[in-house]
Write a protein that holds these residues in place. Structure first.
Motif, PDB file in Angstrom:
ATOM      1  N   GLU A 192       4.884   0.620  -6.062  1.00  0.00           N
ATOM      2  CA  GLU A 192       4.981   0.107  -4.691  1.00  0.00           C
ATOM      3  C   GLU A 192       6.420   0.033  -4.202  1.00  0.00           C
ATOM      4  O   GLU A 192       6.714   0.298  -3.043  1.00  0.00           O
ATOM      5  CB  GLU A 192       4.358  -1.284  -4.623  1.00  0.00           C
ATOM      6  N   LYS A 193       7.318  -0.326  -5.109  1.00  0.00           N
ATOM      7  CA  LYS A 193       8.723  -0.451  -4.716  1.00  0.00           C
ATOM      8  C   LYS A 193       9.437   0.892  -4.682  1.00  0.00           C
ATOM      9  O   LYS A 193      10.456   1.045  -4.018  1.00  0.00           O
ATOM     10  CB  LYS A 193       9.454  -1.385  -5.691  1.00  0.00           C
ATOM     11  N   CYS A 194       8.935   1.866  -5.427  1.00  0.00           N
ATOM     12  CA  CYS A 194       9.625   3.155  -5.538  1.00  0.00           C
ATOM     13  C   CYS A 194       9.613   3.896  -4.208  1.00  0.00           C
ATOM     14  O   CYS A 194       8.584   4.038  -3.565  1.00  0.00           O
ATOM     15  CB  CYS A 194       8.965   4.011  -6.621  1.00  0.00           C
ATOM     16  N   GLN A 195      10.817   4.347  -3.810  1.00  0.00           N
ATOM     17  CA  GLN A 195      10.949   5.083  -2.550  1.00  0.00           C
ATOM     18  C   GLN A 195      10.975   6.591  -2.778  1.00  0.00           C
ATOM     19  O   GLN A 195      11.109   7.360  -1.835  1.00  0.00           O
ATOM     20  CB  GLN A 195      12.247   4.676  -1.835  1.00  0.00           C
ATOM     21  N   GLY A 196      10.943   6.995  -4.020  1.00  0.00           N
ATOM     22  CA  GLY A 196      10.993   8.421  -4.316  1.00  0.00           C
ATOM     23  C   GLY A 196      12.375   9.024  -4.148  1.00  0.00           C
ATOM     24  O   GLY A 196      12.517  10.216  -3.880  1.00  0.00           O
ATOM     25  N   LYS A 246       7.009   9.450  -5.613  1.00  0.00           N
ATOM     26  CA  LYS A 246       7.213   8.367  -6.577  1.00  0.00           C
ATOM     27  C   LYS A 246       7.846   8.933  -7.848  1.00  0.00           C
ATOM     28  O   LYS A 246       7.578  10.076  -8.221  1.00  0.00           O
ATOM     29  CB  LYS A 246       5.867   7.723  -6.960  1.00  0.00           C
ATOM     30  N   ALA A 247       8.645   8.105  -8.505  1.00  0.00           N
ATOM     31  CA  ALA A 247       9.193   8.529  -9.793  1.00  0.00           C
ATOM     32  C   ALA A 247       8.078   8.576 -10.823  1.00  0.00           C
ATOM     33  O   ALA A 247       7.096   7.840 -10.737  1.00  0.00           O
ATOM     34  CB  ALA A 247      10.279   7.557 -10.240  1.00  0.00           C
ATOM     35  N   HIS A 301      14.888  -1.642  -7.235  1.00  0.00           N
ATOM     36  CA  HIS A 301      14.337  -2.445  -8.336  1.00  0.00           C
ATOM     37  C   HIS A 301      12.904  -2.049  -8.667  1.00  0.00           C
ATOM     38  O   HIS A 301      12.048  -2.884  -8.959  1.00  0.00           O
ATOM     39  CB  HIS A 301      14.417  -3.946  -8.013  1.00  0.00           C
ATOM     40  N   ALA A 302      12.669  -0.745  -8.603  1.00  0.00           N
ATOM     41  CA  ALA A 302      11.313  -0.252  -8.864  1.00  0.00           C
ATOM     42  C   ALA A 302      11.069   0.007 -10.344  1.00  0.00           C
ATOM     43  O   ALA A 302       9.946   0.225 -10.761  1.00  0.00           O
ATOM     44  CB  ALA A 302      11.061   1.033  -8.070  1.00  0.00           C
TER      45      ALA A 302
END
Lengths: 440, 141
Positions: A13-17, A36-37, A57-58
């Protein structure tokens, strides 16, 4: 390979890619897929570099919550010496150790105790001449994993012993068996950890079984409660628990383990890039005049762990001050164990994660194609394809995990139309109207 | 048809910061091919020594590598001063490296002897004023 336990995880959810983590991963274990990572499990060494660099902070490390303690009737804390460097104006380690007991632990066994035993054991092993020099420390689990993934040639140089935490756990379990009536299942043994790699090593020890460690609580998670508890402690409440000295506590920062061997011909490197450089030199047999090589993936050593709260240099300075009033060492091997008790029980094998194929001919054909593809890519290493470099994309393509069309620039011919590209990637600015203005 | 991977490197002269880049790339390639650690070690040590020699003595040069399933062939060619006395140069500890190079920790006189030690075939072609070429081979059993 997905059965491997990793403490380093992604919060999708936090990952911005973005491309921050893929660039910094020392084993090229991260790709961006579907914005996403994605962590390639059998390449990840749980070093935590991605946690450090992620601006969103993903990335996070799995560790046990303090609430886990309620599952056990008798609770033992195994604090890493790095914990002692987290507090301002700390004069006496017993404040920290008593604080842990006040928080809900029934007993505390310092990991620095295990470290002193290991220092003493290593000195004996050097005496007996059975080690292959230069000996590489096996205390940092991320270094051990890095070696089996990228430097398998050096596996034979690793010090074939368990880590200080394992010895501390053995001592803690033995003590609890003697002093209490609880069964092993009723006793919870928790490592207070500075890093995710050590959490991984508990669930997935590579060279031996788990010596009874129930879990790990991150220093950053326990810190706020511990500080409050310590603040309320009265002087007469402080128990006399500290049972390790300069050598054991010294393990928290880079060079401490090496210094504990009382040898001169050693090298201590910290920070993942420096560690990789030293391993390259070692592989080329450039460091054969050394006896011991201490490597820590984190800058400054364990005090630089990604789960600590304090800047590693500040923590190191505090530890130096604390150590000044301690005895040199309080623990020796023969007080607790024999050499055989701390050796490896499983063979440490190379990880095949970077290999293209099992068969050399197949691998060679893939390599030829890889180089061909690589030379057709723009060489910008921009990361927009989701791979950390053009070479890594070419690698993914020959393995069947990506396509050439994943590269936004792959169709650009020299001299072809490129005005649709962002300015930095165009061959030259072709804007006639504003061109003159820019010149003036 | 025999499968072969051909690699070509240009080694710049007088740049110690880049010395080792070519042998490093070969090492990485061999690891990905799953070649045994012992073979990789021999190739990378021999090639690294050769690369350093090119930088110290010859103002750089070019390296060609051919990888087949049977072995790794290397040709390291430079247009440097050439070696006047090959027999002497092959002696351990004999060095013509200048002081500034020795101060960097190189020039111990182990270059050529080490290259020979770590390879299965070793041939040297050299002419004073023309240059030196090393032909090396490490077998894969």
């Amino acid at each position: 390979m997905s059965i491997l336990f990793h403490s380093v995880r992604l919060d999708a959810e936090k990952c911005q890619g973005c491309t921050n983590c893929i660039k910094r991963c020392p084993t090229e274990a991260i790709r961006v897929r579907n914005k996403k990572a994605y962590i390639i499990s059998d390449r990840c060494i749980d070093c935590g570099e991605c946690i450090r660099v992620c601006p969103h902070h993903a990335k996070y490390a799995v560790s046990e919550h303090f609430n886990e303690l309620v599952k056990y009737r008798y609770r033992i804390a195994l604090p890493a010496p790095a914990l002692y460097g987290q507090f301002n104006n700390l004069e006496n380690v017993d404040y920290v150790l008593t604080g842990l007991k006040k928080m809900g632990f029934d007993d505390v066994v310092e990991v620095s105790k295990g470290a002193e035993i290991l220092s003493s054991a290593t000195r004996e092993m050097f005496e007996s001449g059975e080690l292959k020099k230069p000996v590489i420390s096996s205390a940092c689990p991320a270094v051990v994993r890095l070696i089996r993934t990228r430097f398998p040639n050096l596996l034979g140089n690793l010090l074939p012993t368990c880590a200080p935490i394992d010895l501390a756990a053995k001592i803690a379990r033995e003590k609890a068996r003697k002093e209490t009536d609880y069964s092993d299942e009723e006793i919870g043994v928790f490592f207070i950890t500075p890093c995710p790699a050590k959490r991984t090593a508990i669930s997935n020890p590579l060279c031996h079984e788990n010596y009874g460690i129930s879990g790990a609580i991150a220093i950053k998670d326990i810190y706020p409660v511990l500080v409050q508890t310590m603040d309320k402690l009265k002087t007469d409440e402080i128990e006399n628990i500290n049972d390790s000295g300069i050598i054991g506590v010294g393990w928290a920062s880079s060079g401490g383990e090496a210094a504990g061997l009382l040898k001169e011909r050693y090298l201590a490197a910290d920070g993942i890039e420096n560690v990789i450089n030293v391993l390259e030199e070692l592989e080329n047999e450039k460091l054969n005049d050394l006896d011991f090589i201490e490597l820590n993936c984190c800058t400054g050593g364990c005090v630089g762990g990604v789960l600590t709260v304090e800047n590693p240099y500040v923590a190191k300075a505090r530890l130096q001050r604390l150590r000044k009033f301690m005895p040199v060492s309080c623990n020796r091997l023969d007080d607790y164990f024999t050499i055989d008790d701390l050796g490896w029980t499983k063979e440490l094998t190379a990880s095949p994660a970077m290999k293209l194929a099992d068969n050399v001919i197949t691998a060679m054909r893939m390599m030829s194609r890889l180089r061909e593809i690589e030379s057709s890519l723009p060489g910008l290493d921009c990361g927009i394809c989701g791979a950390p470099s053009c070479r890594a994309l070419a690698d993914d393509i020959v393995r069947g995990y990506a396509q050439e069309t994943d590269c936004v620039l792959h169709n650009i011919q020299v001299g072809g139309k490129d005005d649709w590209l962002p300015a930095p990637f165009r061959m030259k600015v072709q804007n006639e109207e504003s061109g003159d203005k820019n010149d003036s | 048809m025999e499968d072969v991977i051909k690699l070509h490197y240009v080694v710049p002269g007088d740049d110690f910061t880049r010395a080792g880049a070519a042998s490093g790339d070969v090492k990485r390639t061999l690891k990905q091919l799953g070649i045994s650690p012992a073979v990789i070690r021999n190739v990378s040590i021999a090639m690294y020594e050769g690369e350093i020699n090119m930088v110290i003595h010859a103002g750089g040069g070019e390296i060609d590598v051919e990888i087949t399933e049977n072995g790794i062939k290397m040709a390291l060619a430079d247009k440097g001063p050439g070696i006047a006395n090959v027999e002497l140069a092959m002696k351990e500890g004999y060095s013509t490296a200048p002081d500034n190079i020795r101060n960097l920790g190189f020039g111990a006189g182990m270059g050529l002897p080490n290259i020979k030690k770590y390879t299965d075939d070793f041939r040297i072609e050299t002419a004073v004023g023309v240059g030196t070429t090393l032909f090396l081979n490490v077998n894969i059993q």
